[in-house]
Design a protein around this motif. Structure first.
Motif, short mmCIF file in Angstrom:
data_model
loop_
_atom_site.label_atom_id
_atom_site.label_comp_id
_atom_site.label_asym_id
_atom_site.label_seq_id
_atom_site.Cartn_x
_atom_site.Cartn_y
_atom_site.Cartn_z
N LEU A 1 3.58 -1.03 11.57
CA LEU A 1 3.41 -2.48 11.71
C LEU A 1 3.71 -2.88 13.15
O LEU A 1 3.93 -2.01 14.00
CB LEU A 1 4.32 -3.22 10.72
CG LEU A 1 3.99 -2.96 9.24
CD1 LEU A 1 5.05 -3.56 8.34
CD2 LEU A 1 2.62 -3.51 8.86
N GLN B 1 0.82 -1.22 0.00
CA GLN B 1 0.00 0.00 0.00
C GLN B 1 0.86 1.27 0.00
O GLN B 1 0.55 2.23 -0.71
CB GLN B 1 -0.92 0.02 1.24
CG GLN B 1 -1.93 -1.09 1.30
CD GLN B 1 -3.04 -0.92 0.25
OE1 GLN B 1 -3.15 0.11 -0.41
NE2 GLN B 1 -3.86 -1.94 0.11
N THR B 2 1.88 1.27 0.79
CA THR B 2 2.73 2.47 0.86
C THR B 2 3.47 2.69 -0.46
O THR B 2 3.67 3.83 -0.90
CB THR B 2 3.71 2.38 2.05
OG1 THR B 2 2.98 1.96 3.21
CG2 THR B 2 4.37 3.70 2.33
N TYR C 1 9.44 -7.85 7.81
CA TYR C 1 9.38 -6.40 7.66
C TYR C 1 10.77 -5.78 7.71
O TYR C 1 11.06 -4.99 8.59
CB TYR C 1 8.54 -5.77 8.77
CG TYR C 1 7.23 -6.43 9.05
CD1 TYR C 1 6.87 -6.74 10.34
CD2 TYR C 1 6.34 -6.72 8.03
CE1 TYR C 1 5.65 -7.34 10.61
CE2 TYR C 1 5.13 -7.32 8.28
CZ TYR C 1 4.79 -7.64 9.58
OH TYR C 1 3.59 -8.21 9.83
N PRO D 1 4.44 2.39 6.47
CA PRO D 1 3.29 1.85 7.21
C PRO D 1 3.68 1.74 8.68
O PRO D 1 4.86 1.79 9.02
CB PRO D 1 3.11 0.45 6.60
CG PRO D 1 4.49 0.06 6.19
CD PRO D 1 5.20 1.34 5.80
N LEU E 1 1.01 5.15 6.49
CA LEU E 1 -0.16 4.30 6.27
C LEU E 1 -0.49 3.58 7.57
O LEU E 1 0.40 3.11 8.28
CB LEU E 1 0.15 3.26 5.19
CG LEU E 1 0.14 3.68 3.71
CD1 LEU E 1 -1.25 3.56 3.13
CD2 LEU E 1 0.71 5.05 3.46
N GLY E 2 -1.78 3.50 7.86
CA GLY E 2 -2.20 2.80 9.06
C GLY E 2 -3.66 2.41 8.98
O GLY E 2 -4.33 2.64 7.97
C1 LIG Z 1 0.85 -7.13 11.70
C2 LIG Z 1 0.28 -5.75 11.42
C3 LIG Z 1 0.42 -4.77 12.38
C4 LIG Z 1 -0.11 -3.50 12.17
N1 LIG Z 1 0.03 -2.55 13.14
C5 LIG Z 1 -0.49 -1.30 12.94
C6 LIG Z 1 -0.37 -0.30 13.94
O1 LIG Z 1 0.19 -0.51 15.03
N2 LIG Z 1 -0.90 0.92 13.67
C7 LIG Z 1 -1.54 1.22 12.49
O2 LIG Z 1 -2.00 2.35 12.32
N3 LIG Z 1 -1.66 0.27 11.52
C8 LIG Z 1 -1.16 -0.97 11.71
N4 LIG Z 1 -1.27 -1.92 10.73
C9 LIG Z 1 -1.96 -1.59 9.47
C10 LIG Z 1 -0.98 -1.27 8.34
O3 LIG Z 1 -0.16 -0.17 8.67
C11 LIG Z 1 -1.78 -0.94 7.08
O4 LIG Z 1 -2.45 -2.10 6.65
C12 LIG Z 1 -0.92 -0.39 5.95
O5 LIG Z 1 -1.76 0.04 4.90
C13 LIG Z 1 0.08 -1.40 5.41
O6 LIG Z 1 0.91 -0.76 4.48
P1 LIG Z 1 1.88 -1.58 3.49
O7 LIG Z 1 0.96 -2.31 2.52
O8 LIG Z 1 2.68 -0.54 2.79
O9 LIG Z 1 2.70 -2.50 4.30
C14 LIG Z 1 -0.77 -3.21 10.94
C15 LIG Z 1 -0.88 -4.21 9.97
C16 LIG Z 1 -0.37 -5.47 10.21
C17 LIG Z 1 -0.52 -6.52 9.14
#
Ligand SMILES: Cc1cc2nc3c(=O)[nH]c(=O)nc-3n(C[C@H](O)[C@H](O)[C@H](O)COP(=O)(O)O)c2cc1C
Length: 177
Positions: A57, A14-15, A71, A55, A96-97
């Motif tokens: 995580l 997503q990011t 990660y 993001p 992203l969150g």
């Molecule tokens: C294991 C896991 C932990 C996550 N922890 C958080 C968090 O602490 N805070 C938050 O805002 N989003 C959290 N997220 C949501 C991700 O940040 C969100 O899905 C983001 O769009 C992922 O971006 P990416 O596709 O670039 O990795 C989490 C997602 C996963 C799968």
């Protein structure tokens, strides 16, 4: 005009997508986004203006904080930047969150990048108001009640992403061009 560097980490892509969209919208004034898994500190340091995307995580963490997990991106890159001189550089952050499922740590990882670049001498632009999001805690909120950068929630507020990016980029352009 400044040449802008865009650096991102991403687990599920997503990011990366958002970084590409930001690049398209900066039409000619930003280079193509670089994944921090493949970027060098020399590349990073070559830009006067940097847009950094991550993001959140784990438990409010950058990708890569858990050694041995999948990660492995920002955490290692921040290690290489921890001694860098970022004096004179202007940084803007996007994060992203998921405010629904991770309400206790919404986009908190942006704060880690914020604290790092500030501690190395950069100035940060592109703060963003907290209105429009529902969450219980975010480390990325400043005392002024603004986020340190732009929070984007592709899970719950996908339809707001593009307009948020557009108005955020207007702020950034005013600050750096
Ligand atoms: C294991 C896991 C932990 C996550 N922890 C958080 C968090 O602490 N805070 C938050 O805002 N989003 C959290 N997220 C949501 C991700 O940040 C969100 O899905 C983001 O769009 C992922 O971006 P990416 O596709 O670039 O990795 C989490 C997602 C996963 C799968």
């Amino acid at each position: 005009m400044a040449t802008i560097g865009i650096f991102f980490g991403s687990d599920t892509g997503q990011t990366r997508k958002v970084a590409k969209l930001i690049h398209q919208k900066l039409d000619g004034i930003a280079d193509a986004p670089l994944d921090v898994r493949r970027a060098t500190s020399e590349q990073f340091l070559s830009y006067p203006v940097l847009l950094l995307g991550t993001p959140t995580l784990g438990d409010g963490e950058l990708p890569g904080v858990d050694a041995g997990s999948q990660y492995d991106s920002w955490q290692e890159f921040t290690d290489t930047l921890s001694e860098a001189d970022l004096t004179g550089k202007t940084v803007a952050l996007f994060g992203l969150g998921d405010q629904l499922n991770y309400s206790k740590n919404f986009v908190s990882a942006m704060r880690i990048l914020y604290d790092l670049v500030i501690s190395r001498g950069a100035s940060v632009v592109g703060n963003w108001p907290r209105e429009g999001y529902k969450f219980s805690f975010s480390a990325a909120l400043l005392e002024s009640n603004e986020f340190v950068g732009l929070p984007l929630d592709q899970e719950n507020q996908y339809d707001l992403t593009e307009e948020r990016i557009d108005s955020w980029l207007e702020k950034i352009k005013q600050a750096v061009l």
